[in-house]
Design a protein around this motif. Structure first.
Motif, mmCIF file in Angstrom:
data_model
loop_
_atom_site.group_PDB
_atom_site.id
_atom_site.type_symbol
_atom_site.label_atom_id
_atom_site.label_comp_id
_atom_site.label_asym_id
_atom_site.label_seq_id
_atom_site.Cartn_x
_atom_site.Cartn_y
_atom_site.Cartn_z
ATOM 1 N N ALA A 1 0.661 -1.218 0.029
ATOM 2 C CA ALA A 1 -0.239 0.174 0.005
ATOM 3 C C ALA A 1 0.838 1.297 -0.153
ATOM 4 O O ALA A 1 0.384 2.313 -0.350
ATOM 5 N N SER A 2 2.146 0.990 0.500
ATOM 6 C CA SER A 2 2.794 2.501 0.596
ATOM 7 C C SER A 2 4.580 1.765 0.321
ATOM 8 O O SER A 2 4.813 0.865 0.940
ATOM 9 N N ILE A 3 5.292 2.682 -0.323
ATOM 10 C CA ILE A 3 6.866 2.626 -0.529
ATOM 11 C C ILE A 3 7.368 4.033 -0.140
ATOM 12 O O ILE A 3 7.278 5.016 -0.878
ATOM 13 N N PRO A 4 7.749 4.162 0.884
ATOM 14 C CA PRO A 4 8.532 5.463 1.342
ATOM 15 C C PRO A 4 9.589 5.713 0.581
ATOM 16 O O PRO A 4 10.088 4.859 -0.114
ATOM 17 N N LEU A 5 10.461 6.824 0.724
ATOM 18 C CA LEU A 5 11.402 7.443 0.184
ATOM 19 C C LEU A 5 12.701 6.221 0.290
ATOM 20 O O LEU A 5 12.839 5.762 1.333
ATOM 21 N N ARG A 6 13.207 6.093 -0.868
ATOM 22 C CA ARG A 6 14.277 4.965 -0.791
ATOM 23 C C ARG A 6 15.605 5.454 -0.257
ATOM 24 O O ARG A 6 15.881 6.462 -0.322
ATOM 25 N N GLU A 7 16.274 4.536 0.784
ATOM 26 C CA GLU A 7 17.432 4.881 1.393
ATOM 27 C C GLU A 7 18.423 4.196 0.159
ATOM 28 O O GLU A 7 18.162 3.800 -0.799
ATOM 29 N N ASP A 8 19.910 4.812 0.585
ATOM 30 C CA ASP A 8 20.806 4.486 -0.420
ATOM 31 C C ASP A 8 20.770 3.059 -0.749
ATOM 32 O O ASP A 8 20.907 2.044 -0.065
ATOM 33 N N PRO A 9 20.664 2.705 -2.122
ATOM 34 C CA PRO A 9 20.665 1.364 -2.521
ATOM 35 C C PRO A 9 21.890 0.456 -2.703
ATOM 36 O O PRO A 9 21.868 -0.649 -3.043
ATOM 37 N N HIS A 10 23.072 1.219 -2.562
ATOM 38 C CA HIS A 10 24.595 0.512 -2.996
ATOM 39 C C HIS A 10 24.594 -0.688 -1.801
ATOM 40 O O HIS A 10 24.054 -0.675 -0.724
ATOM 41 N N ASP A 11 25.356 -1.576 -2.206
ATOM 42 C CA ASP A 11 26.146 -2.396 -1.392
ATOM 43 C C ASP A 11 27.454 -1.893 -0.985
ATOM 44 O O ASP A 11 28.066 -1.097 -1.650
#
Length: 311
Positions: free
Chosen positions: A94-104
């Protein structure tokens, strides 16, 4: 005042992520209170086996989804990269908040970069995706399985069990872990589908809760993750296979998705980059590119059949 029951795994990261969502929702409305209910998943119970060998999709979500369907909880906060491409009937993200850093992130003894590690150095990760891409760049390294929470993994690095380990930047940042490491660039290690994003899952019938959850939805994150999940769905992959994707939206609104399928030993890496306006169509198109290159054979070797009906 309605009390909303939030299902969460008991790990420090899972509870932290649930707490961040609850805090955001509390700032949006004073009509609700929240209670956290701990749930143990299959992935939490089996700790002495590499995740890829545990089998099945949704290792960290199935029990939570059952609690949702049974009405024991009202919503759950998942790491998006743990979510299977298909959800049970009656549930939705129902919701996807702001993404954090996607890096490994590579953490190593002596703060060495990937190219500086000594030949034969032992690198810890439980992810086939990470292992395959690292071996493609450095086939002379020794990959060994490493599971546990972030503190446990870092502790094993510092105790000398490993020369280096790979963690998700998002988890480190949410936990406030400030270890010095190397953010691995996407042209070397592409992230898991949805990495850095959260999936807030609830019953499709709960309109009141869905309206509340929508107040913390981040449109750009939701759209780009949707493209990545379409890519995953077409390949019929789960979270523990060597499939990677990252999508970003340019200032002109155009979506660009980079996708990858790798053999477990890293000797074969298939890549594609596609752009478009429609996230679902874009993800499917990128997956078709890789299937045309032979991704189906790689995945079938892992016991995964690409689903022609998932177009």
């Amino acid at each position: 005042m309605r009390t909303i029951r939030v299902g969460s795994r008991k790990s420090t990261l899972a509870l932290t992520q649930s707490g961040l969502v609850i805090e955001s929702l509390s700032n949006k409305s004073d009509r609700f209170s929240f209670a956290v209910q701990h749930i143990v998943t299959k992935g939490d119970r089996i700790l002495d086996v590499t995740l890829s060998k545990v089998g099945g999709k949704g290792l960290f979500v199935k029990e939570i989804e059952r609690a949702l369907l049974d009405g024991e909880i009202d919503f759950a906060v998942h790491s998006m990269k743990d979510m299977p491409a298909e959800l049970p009937e009656g549930l939705e993200i129902a919701s996807i908040p702001l993404r954090e850093d996607p890096h490994d992130v590579l953490l190593s003894q002596g703060h060495k970069r990937l190219e500086e590690l000594t030949p034969g150095a032992v690198v810890g990760t439980s992810s086939l995706r990470r292992a395959a891409q690292i071996l493609n760049v450095r086939p002379d390294l020794n990959i060994r399985s490493l599971r546990g929470n972030v503190d446990t993994r870092i502790g094993r690095l510092k105790s000398g069990d490993f020369d280096a380990i790979v963690l998700a930047a998002a988890g480190m940042k949410r936990l406030g872990v400030s270890e010095k490491g190397e953010n691995l660039p996407f042209n070397r290690v592409l992230p898991a589908v949805g990495q850095g994003a959260l999936a807030i899952e609830c019953r499709s019938s709960d309109d009141e809760l869905k309206a509340l959850l929508n107040t913390i939805n981040h449109d750009e994150t939701a759209v780009t993750v949707r493209a990545e999940r379409s890519f995953l769905k077409r390949l019929n992959g789960g979270c523990q296979v060597p499939i990677a994707a990252f999508c970003e939206r340019g200032n002109d609104g155009i979506l660009t998705l980079s996708g990858l399928v790798a053999s477990v030993d890293g000797t074969k890496i298939l890549k594609t980059v596609r752009s478009g306006n429609q996230p679902d169509a874009l993800g499917t198109l990128a997956a078709e590119d890789l299937l045309a290159q032979g991704a189906g054979e790689i995945l079938s070797d892992l016991g995964i059949e690409s689903d022609p009906d998932a177009r």
